[in-house]
Design a protein around this motif. Structure first.
Motif: not given
Lengths: 113, 108
Positions: A33, A35, A37, A43, A45, A91, A104-106
């Motif tokens: 996914y 996202y 922000q 968040l 999508f 993200l 999630f990644g950073q």
């Protein structure tokens, strides 16, 4: 890898330039996914991949945004002709399958000047 | 698609206090997650909890799927608990739908 990895961590670009953001999901995770922000917001999508296909790209805000995934692994989010309103943290998340936990990644912090 | 509502939108606590955060869904969900976004922006997994109750240290969560809500309990809060708490569930096509979050500030 041990976790979801995104690169670059930070990107500053000039308005009108194209940018590519990369996501390396956890090995074996078929769902991926993206996202967005914005500062102080929730968040938003953008797009969902199952394998290399994108059954849901309904969140892409305009045709300047595109994404692809290859080898059921790495995904790239491309933003063409960047605008200042594109400034945000992007993200990426991945998970094994439908009813499993997402990680999630950073994030990549994109600043368009 | 499903709607996700979180309450309260923001919360200020004194260190050591307890709190309950709520997540309501407009439709039944078969999986649900709670996340903590720390002040540096990192989303940290707290619970994957489709139903029932789970505990992890000072945090616990309960999901009542038939009544379409989930609760996150924080006991003996610490300043490091500050940040935004999100819940998320699956929408159409299996995308994750996020609530608007609860902004928590724990004061020393």
């Amino acid at each position: 890898g041990a976790g979801v990895s995104q690169s670059p961590s930070n990107k500053v670009t000039e308005k009108g330039k194209d940018v590519e953001l990369r996501c390396d999901p956890i090995s074996g995770h078929t769902a991926l996914y993206w996202y967005r922000q914005r500062l102080g917001q929730g968040l938003e999508f953008l797009i969902y991949f199952q394998g290399n296909s994108a059954p849901d790209k309904s969140g892409l805000p305009s045709d300047r945004f595109s994404a692809e995934r290859t080898g059921e692994s790495v995904s790239t989010l491309t933003i063409q002709r960047t605008q200042q309103e594109d400034s945000a943290v992007y993200l990426c998340a991945s998970k094994v399958g439908a009813n499993t936990e997402a990680f999630f990644g950073q994030g990549t912090r994109l600043t368009v000047v | 698609g499903i709607q996700v509502e979180q309450s309260p939108p923001d919360l200020i606590l004194q260190e050591g206090a307890n709190s309950t955060l709520r997540c309501n869904f407009s439709d039944s969900v078969n999986n649900l997650q709670w996340f903590h976004q720390n002040p540096w922006g990192q989303l940290i997994n707290l619970f994957y909890i489709p139903s029932g109750t789970k505990q992890n240290g000072r945090l616990s969560a309960t999901t009542v799927a038939t009544e379409r809500y989930s609760l996150l309990y924080i006991s003996s809060s610490q300043t490091t608990d500050s940040g935004v708490y999100f819940c998320a569930g699956p929408g159409a096509t299996n995308k994750l739908i996020f609530g608007t979050g609860t902004l928590l500030a724990v004061q020393p």
